[in-house]
Design an enzyme around this catalytic site. Structure first.
Site, PDB file in Angstrom:
ATOM      1  N   GLU A   1       0.957  -1.298  -0.189  1.00 24.72           N
ATOM      2  CA  GLU A   1       0.123  -0.116   0.016  1.00 24.72           C
ATOM      3  C   GLU A   1       0.890   1.316  -0.103  1.00 24.72           C
ATOM      4  O   GLU A   1       0.555   2.137  -0.709  1.00 24.72           O
ATOM      5  CB  GLU A   1      -0.775   0.004   1.073  1.00 24.72           C
ATOM      6  CG  GLU A   1      -2.174  -1.010   1.170  1.00 24.72           C
ATOM      7  CD  GLU A   1      -1.886  -2.280   1.384  1.00 24.72           C
ATOM      8  OE1 GLU A   1      -1.052  -2.602   1.923  1.00 24.72           O
ATOM      9  OE2 GLU A   1      -2.882  -3.273   1.314  1.00 24.72           O
TER      10      GLU A   1
ATOM     11  N   HIS B   1     -10.298  -5.165  10.101  1.00 20.80           N
ATOM     12  CA  HIS B   1     -11.013  -5.036   8.922  1.00 20.80           C
ATOM     13  C   HIS B   1     -12.281  -4.408   8.950  1.00 20.80           C
ATOM     14  O   HIS B   1     -13.292  -4.422   7.965  1.00 20.80           O
ATOM     15  CB  HIS B   1     -11.225  -6.490   8.213  1.00 20.80           C
ATOM     16  CG  HIS B   1     -10.120  -7.209   7.714  1.00 20.80           C
ATOM     17  ND1 HIS B   1      -9.100  -7.790   8.482  1.00 20.80           N
ATOM     18  CD2 HIS B   1      -9.651  -7.435   6.327  1.00 20.80           C
ATOM     19  CE1 HIS B   1      -7.969  -8.032   7.779  1.00 20.80           C
ATOM     20  NE2 HIS B   1      -8.462  -7.997   6.427  1.00 20.80           N
TER      21      HIS B   1
END
Lengths: 326, 356
Positions: A60, A129
């Protein structure tokens, strides 16, 4: 107008903006051959090829930074985070580079880039998450933050975000991808950033919210309607820029406000908005503004605890009753 | 600089070690300017004209001249926070750089960037970045743009040796290798990340770090400007020709501290070590001696060259010192390109132009 899903609306926005501007490309994990982890980019590889729809490695920080560098050189990247939960790895590139490059270069270096992906609580995905990340992004001047609640908003705002000359964190709601709604099919259907939308008019209390919880607010409003309470729901749509005029106009009309969001309360977006409302509309308020937020804990896995952690329509109803002294 | 006797040797018609004479002289002139500029910056810092951090490049001049002067106009340069001389090498005006160090309106970033954030988009000098290693993915992004638009430029990305331990470095090198991006990653290996010797915190050598990504690596003597220039001309040609990224362990040494907070040798390296390097490996002295030995430079020209560098540094100082501070209205400009709708600043302060 066609009735399509939030996911399809985003896909249309990407497709139209890529057709319109050859400098726009999409990069992220699984966006190409897999059709997108959440299928937002479905079919785009076939249309635009692997030069413009690019599968990245799982890194990322790296691909966000590559996007920022490309934007500094004049391209218009759309960087997809598989979820905003993972974007925390890339925050340095967003906060220290994308947000600041124009300023510290004295206006010389542009950075037109969109960071997008699903955000917010999901279903039993647990602590890493399932969280709302708006606060991380909205804190830094230089970034714009957009949180669409409906398919039409998703399309119109994403098109505006891609055309915007500044970095935009475009935070989709993971739980809204399948929600359907009417969406104009006009290529130039663009919703300007910084314009809130009154999703429901009312006279007794204002619920200020954005993103997925707009739907929670509307549920709460329906319940309260049965009790004779008229609720106005203001969807902020973007947090930076913030449509302060619409917020204040609504609060001055109803004299009572509840702020609702999925993030944590402490130093959150709501803290800023409540502070602003009391500074700028104190004389119109008949009760302190109350916030309904995620519990101040990491998201639990167990179904019952998860339910308790998230803001619910029941809690919003209770908050509205509280500011109404009912 | 002017203390060496000229040796009488036959003139080298073909220049020095394959580098044309005029280029070699230009490299010397450039390095003298960098040295004099940095000395002037050091002086300005000491008397409070420059604030914040100030990372000098003294001792590493060849690493800027020998690399950047080998580029074409359309190529990009991106760097970390020790970048004054790289900005000079890219052709930015000494006065405009000095004014930026002084935080003045006439600086390249209007006084908003300072020492660590020099930019010149016209010359494709893309900063000036203060987070160790974070410019490495940005360099890949510049390379991505070149490849995306099918252009023929290259990117020179500088970093210090400490950057190779950052995740951003590894992520960026991997992507550049996968997509064959036209980027040369240059590690200015001065042996110390701030006050920590590289060897104390690193499992492998710098030149080995690109092997895992299949990126060709080379070791270049960064105190030898001719060797550096020669090596980079070759590397730049390879990358421009579509050869994919390259990686260079450019061996150098900083004669000053990490920053002005550590102005001499510090506690982490001995005075003997620093003095030895200054004596043995001053890139300016090495080139000067070689030019003189080859009969391509005499004492008089050297002195004239040095006087010119000193003059430019002094003029830069004076320009900066006489320049105004930024207008107060500049506080809120350049945060966003467009204000558009809604409120974008959340500090509740009065702003020129009001509204957004």
């Amino acid at each position: 107008m066609a009735e399509i899903t939030y996911r399809e609306a985003l896909n249309e926005a990407l497709r139209e903006e890529m057709e319109r501007d050859p400098d726009v490309f999409l990069m992220g994990e699984e966006v190409a051959e897999y059709d997108g982890a959440y299928k937002v980019s479905k079919g785009l590889l076939d249309v635009f090829g692997d030069r413009r729809i690019v599968d990245s490695p799982i890194s990322e920080l790296g691909f966000a930074g590559l996007g920022v560098g490309a934007a500094m050189a004049g391209l218009k990247p759309v960087i997809e985070f598989m979820t905003f939960n993972f974007s925390i790895l890339a925050l340095d590139q967003v906060i220290n580079h994308a947000a600041k490059i124009r300023y510290m270069s004295g206006g010389q270096i542009p950075c037109s880039i969109v960071f997008r992906g699903p955000n917010g609580a999901a279903l039993q995905l647990s602590a890493q998450h399932s969280q709302a990340c708006e606060t991380y992004y909205v804190h830094a001047p230089g970034v714009k933050v957009v949180t669409p609640a409906t398919p039409a908003d998703a399309k119109g705002l994403l098109k505006a975000a891609i055309r915007d000359p500044d970095p935009v964190a475009f935070m989709e709601a993971e739980m809204l991808y399948n929600v359907k709604g009417e969406v104009p099919d006009d290529d130039d259907f663009v919703i300007p950033l910084g314009v809130a939308d009154v999703k429901r008019e009312g006279t007794d209390v204002t619920i200020l919210t954005h993103g997925k919880t707009v739907h929670v607010a509307l549920q709460a409003a329906q319940k309260l309607d049965k009790d004779g309470v008229s609720v106005e729901v203001v969807d902020l749509r973007s947090i930076r820029p913030l449509d302060v005029d619409t917020i204040l106009a609504s609060v001055k009309k109803t004299n009572r406000a509840v702020y609702l969001e999925e993030g944590w309360a402490f130093a959150g977006v709501g803290a800023q908005i409540v502070s602003m409302v009391q500074e700028e509309a104190f004389d119109w308020l008949d009760a302190p503004v109350v916030r309904v937020m995620q519990a101040d804990v990491p998201m639990p896995y167990a179904k019952n605890l998860e339910q308790m952690a998230k803001p619910s329509a029941e809690r919003v109803v209770a908050a509205c009753n509280r500011v109404l002294y009912r | 600089m002017a203390d060496t006797k000229t040796k009488k040797t036959p003139k080298a018609a073909d220049g020095l070690r394959g580098v044309p004479t005029d280029t070699a002289l230009r490299l010397l002139r450039e390095m003298l300017l960098y040295r004099r500029f940095e000395e002037k910056a050091e002086e300005a810092y000491a008397i409070g004209k420059i604030g914040g951090f100030c990372h000098l490049h003294i001792g590493q001049e060849a690493a800027a001249a020998g690399t950047i002067l080998a580029l074409d106009e359309g190529d990009y340069v991106i760097s970390a926070y020790r970048e004054h001389t790289q900005a000079l090498a890219r052709g930015m005006e000494p006065s405009v750089i000095m004014a930026e160090l002084f935080g003045r309106a006439t600086g390249c970033s209007g006084g908003k960037g300072g020492s660590m954030h020099l930019f010149d988009v016209e010359r494709r000098f893309m900063g000036g970045h203060g987070i160790v290693g974070a410019q490495v993915p940005l360099a890949s992004g510049l390379g991505w743009k070149i490849r995306y638009r099918e252009e023929n430029d290259v990117v020179l990305c500088f970093m210090g040796d400490a950057a190779v331990n950052q995740g951003a470095f590894h992520e960026a090198l991997n992507m550049s290798a996968v997509w064959k991006l036209p980027v040369i990653y240059v590690v200015e290996n001065n042996e110390y990340g701030m006050g920590t010797a590289f060897s104390r915190v690193s499992a492998t050598e710098i030149h080995e770090r690109s092997c895992a990504y299949g990126i060709p690596s080379s070791i270049v003597d960064g105190q030898d400007v001719l060797a550096t220039y020669d090596a980079f001309r070759t590397l730049i040609d390879e990358v421009r020709g579509g050869g994919g990224p390259r990686y260079v362990d450019l061996r150098t040494y900083r004669f000053k501290g990490h920053s002005m907070s550590d102005p001499v040798s510090g506690t982490y390296r001995s005075k003997e070590e620093v003095d030895g390097k200054v004596k043995e490996a001053d890139p300016i002295r090495l080139l000067r001696d070689e030019l003189m030995e080859a009969g391509l430079l005499d004492q008089e020209s050297l002195e004239a060259m040095d006087a010119e560098a000193k003059k430019q540094a002094l003029e830069a100082f004076e320009f900066a010192d006489e320049s105004p501070l930024p207008d107060e209205g500049e506080l809120y400009t350049h945060v966003y390109a467009e204000l558009g709708h809604g409120r974008i600043f959340m500090d509740g302060r009065e702003r020129p132009g009001g509204g957004a």
